[in-house]
Design a protein around this motif. Structure first.
Motif, PDB file in Angstrom:
ATOM      1  N   GLY A 252       0.805  -1.200   0.000  1.00  0.00           N
ATOM      2  CA  GLY A 252       0.000   0.000   0.000  1.00  0.00           C
ATOM      3  C   GLY A 252       0.842   1.255   0.000  1.00  0.00           C
ATOM      4  N   VAL A 253       0.170   2.382   0.195  1.00  0.00           N
ATOM      5  CA  VAL A 253       0.811   3.695   0.227  1.00  0.00           C
ATOM      6  C   VAL A 253       0.318   4.444   1.458  1.00  0.00           C
ATOM      7  N   ALA A 254       1.241   4.998   2.222  1.00  0.00           N
ATOM      8  CA  ALA A 254       0.903   5.883   3.338  1.00  0.00           C
ATOM      9  C   ALA A 254       1.397   7.280   2.989  1.00  0.00           C
ATOM     10  N   SER A 255       0.538   8.266   3.119  1.00  0.00           N
ATOM     11  CA  SER A 255       0.860   9.618   2.670  1.00  0.00           C
ATOM     12  C   SER A 255       0.861  10.609   3.825  1.00  0.00           C
ATOM     13  N   LYS A 256       1.407  11.787   3.541  1.00  0.00           N
ATOM     14  CA  LYS A 256       1.496  12.857   4.530  1.00  0.00           C
ATOM     15  C   LYS A 256       1.410  14.197   3.811  1.00  0.00           C
ATOM     16  N   LEU A 257       0.677  15.142   4.397  1.00  0.00           N
ATOM     17  CA  LEU A 257       0.556  16.482   3.825  1.00  0.00           C
ATOM     18  C   LEU A 257       0.458  17.476   4.970  1.00  0.00           C
ATOM     19  N   SER A 258       1.252  18.539   4.914  1.00  0.00           N
ATOM     20  CA  SER A 258       1.218  19.530   5.992  1.00  0.00           C
ATOM     21  C   SER A 258       1.364  20.933   5.431  1.00  0.00           C
ATOM     22  N   LEU A 259       0.789  21.877   6.159  1.00  0.00           N
ATOM     23  CA  LEU A 259       0.896  23.303   5.836  1.00  0.00           C
ATOM     24  C   LEU A 259       1.145  24.040   7.143  1.00  0.00           C
ATOM     25  N   GLN A 260       2.172  24.899   7.160  1.00  0.00           N
ATOM     26  CA  GLN A 260       2.464  25.628   8.397  1.00  0.00           C
ATOM     27  C   GLN A 260       2.858  27.072   8.080  1.00  0.00           C
ATOM     28  N   HIS A 261       2.641  27.912   9.093  1.00  0.00           N
ATOM     29  CA  HIS A 261       3.005  29.323   8.966  1.00  0.00           C
ATOM     30  C   HIS A 261       3.646  29.774  10.265  1.00  0.00           C
ATOM     31  N   GLN A 262       4.809  30.423  10.140  1.00  0.00           N
ATOM     32  CA  GLN A 262       5.510  30.963  11.297  1.00  0.00           C
ATOM     33  C   GLN A 262       5.549  32.477  11.180  1.00  0.00           C
ATOM     34  N   PHE A 263       5.075  33.155  12.219  1.00  0.00           N
ATOM     35  CA  PHE A 263       4.968  34.605  12.209  1.00  0.00           C
ATOM     36  C   PHE A 263       6.309  35.240  12.575  1.00  0.00           C
ATOM     37  N   ASP A 264       6.671  36.287  11.892  1.00  0.00           N
ATOM     38  CA  ASP A 264       7.825  37.129  12.241  1.00  0.00           C
ATOM     39  C   ASP A 264       9.117  36.328  12.406  1.00  0.00           C
ATOM     40  N   GLY A 265       9.399  35.489  11.453  1.00  0.00           N
ATOM     41  CA  GLY A 265      10.663  34.761  11.482  1.00  0.00           C
ATOM     42  C   GLY A 265      10.700  33.629  12.487  1.00  0.00           C
ATOM     43  N   GLU A 266      10.859  33.951  13.776  1.00  0.00           N
ATOM     44  CA  GLU A 266      10.914  32.935  14.820  1.00  0.00           C
ATOM     45  C   GLU A 266       9.764  33.097  15.814  1.00  0.00           C
ATOM     46  N   GLY A 267       8.650  33.653  15.341  1.00  0.00           N
ATOM     47  CA  GLY A 267       7.498  33.872  16.206  1.00  0.00           C
ATOM     48  C   GLY A 267       6.625  32.643  16.316  1.00  0.00           C
ATOM     49  N   PRO A 268       5.375  32.815  16.752  1.00  0.00           N
ATOM     50  CA  PRO A 268       4.451  31.682  16.887  1.00  0.00           C
ATOM     51  C   PRO A 268       4.276  30.929  15.577  1.00  0.00           C
ATOM     52  N   LEU A 269       4.024  29.627  15.703  1.00  0.00           N
ATOM     53  CA  LEU A 269       3.868  28.762  14.542  1.00  0.00           C
ATOM     54  C   LEU A 269       2.517  28.068  14.628  1.00  0.00           C
TER      55      LEU A 269
END
Length: 436
Positions: A252-269
């Motif tokens: 079979g196939v196991a998949s992964k998909l992610s989207l992320q955003h980090q504020f101000d360089g090293e700020g909250p994620l």
């Protein structure tokens, strides 16, 4: 454990690891209670041995355009356990067994040899696109003999011998512990099982930083698993002697998909994630009256189960990075859930008990002070619900997912204080809660 690192020029390193562990227990680690709530006493010391050895080598090199890591690992794992099986003696009463006392000894052991090879190439380009690709392979052989020895009367011994059961060494266990000195133990059930498992997988993942602070990743793992099970089972009535020869394949196939955003360089994620997990099926052999039982022959095998995980979360630091907070909410779809169950004889098997949906939330926070004190706290809430239950296990599943508490959490405090020289005083206190 011993580790060695060798530098092979400026761009290559070789790590070698050897590890070994031996555990030995002279008796059980749990206490059973009778119907009146009093601790019950075992007639057999439930001893166990557990020996583990591993040898591994990892080669890491810089190719310029990518890094290469190749690892090889060999594991030898052997363990053996004894159990008081006095409750099973009455099952063989038709042969006059048990007249000398309801003493039964169930012995199980395993010896596993496993070889694992993994090669992965990871890009090193500082561009907006990064990637990795890998090849994984493993091969293992597992031998798991098990037997049941009981006290037999003189009249029963010829009948047991005629059934093809070898006489057990008197007062001897699988882990070398005297169980019943001088007792005429007779073997009424014996199984020799051999599992050969091979797995091959190709995997990869790509990441694209398409805008400031924004990252999207996608990956997949394509796998193929081959399982071969051979078992020779010999038993006195009511046990049924038989041979098991099963070959099963899973892919079979196991998949992964992610989207992320980090504020101000090293700020909250903040992030969103979809991922899949897959576990191959297998073969059940252990049973006195048949592979799957007279009423449930379908339990001779069990099917793969698959998990789909949907998750959103956030991570942030505040007050000059002294306070760290993490939170995640998840929703899981678990199909054909595999669960270890026990037959009336006490022998274990694996069954597909149903499909479940699981909603949950986990949070974690930590704060560090300048004078050396750090406190951490975490909590997990999980709310499983079975959307389809195997009718044979509906009663067990009515209260939720077995073995998974709805609420758990913990708290930890640590204080570090420098002393004279290179000494440091460290005080740690922690408390954990696990729900029913």
């Amino acid at each position: 454990r011993v580790a060695l690192r060798a530098g092979l020029g400026d761009r290559w390193t070789l790590d070698i690891l050897a590890a070994g562990q031996r555990l030995k227990s002279r008796d059980t680690q749990y206490t059973a209670f009778d119907q009146n709530g009093r601790p019950s006493t075992n007639q057999v010391r439930e001893a166990s041995d557990n020996d583990f050895a591993q040898l591994a080598a990892t080669l890491h090199g810089e190719l310029g355009w990518a890094d290469l890591t190749a690892s090889t690992s060999y594991v030898n794992h052997a363990y053996a356990s004894l159990y008081d099986a006095g409750a099973l003696v009455r099952a063989f009463s038709e042969l006059g067994v048990g007249e000398g006392g309801a003493l039964g000894i169930y012995s199980e052991s395993a010896r596993i040899h496993r070889l694992v090879q993994d090669v992965v190439v990871t890009s090193t380009d500082a561009s907006a696109v990064s990637w990795l690709a890998g090849l994984y392979g493993s091969a293992s052989v597992e031998r798991t003999p098990s037997s049941l020895d009981i006290v037999a009367s003189a009249a029963a011994a010829p009948l047991l011998a005629a059934s093809g059961i070898a006489r057990a060494p008197a007062a001897t266990s699988a882990v070398g512990t005297a169980a019943a000195p001088g007792a005429p133990l007779v073997r009424v059930y014996n199984e020799n099982r051999r599992d050969a498992l091979q797995e091959l997988a190709i995997y990869g993942e790509g990441t694209w930083r398409f805008a400031p602070g924004w990252t999207v990743s996608a990956g997949a793992r394509v796998f193929d698993t081959e399982l071969q099970v051979r078992a020779a089972i010999v038993g006195a009535p009511p046990a049924r002697s038989r041979d098991v020869d099963e070959n099963r394949s899973f892919s079979g196939v196991a998949s992964k998909l992610s989207l992320q955003h980090q504020f101000d360089g090293e700020g909250p994620l903040v992030y969103g994630l979809f991922s899949e997990g897959f576990r191959p099926g297998g073969v059940n052999t252990t049973n006195f009256v048949g592979v799957g039982g007279l009423l449930h022959p379908q339990r001779a095998t069990f099917e793969p189960d698959r998990l789909e995980n949907f998750e959103v979360g956030a991570k942030a630091r505040f007050f000059d990075r002294r306070l760290t907070v993490r939170a995640a909410g998840f929703y899981d779809l678990w199909d054909n859930l595999q669960s270890d169950q026990y037959r009336p004889s006490g022998l274990a098997y694996t069954a597909n008990v149903g499909d479940a949906h699981i909603r949950g939330l986990e949070v974690e926070a930590a704060y560090a002070w300048d004078f050396g004190l750090t406190v951490q706290a975490n909590a997990l809430y999980s709310a499983p619900r079975f959307t389809h239950a195997n009718p044979d296990f509906a009663g067990q599943l009515a209260s939720g997912l077995p073995g998974a508490p709805k609420l758990s959490g913990g708290f930890l405090a640590r204080y570090d204080h420098p002393l004279s020289g290179d000494l440091t005083l460290r005080l740690v206190g922690l408390a954990n809660y696990v729900g029913p």
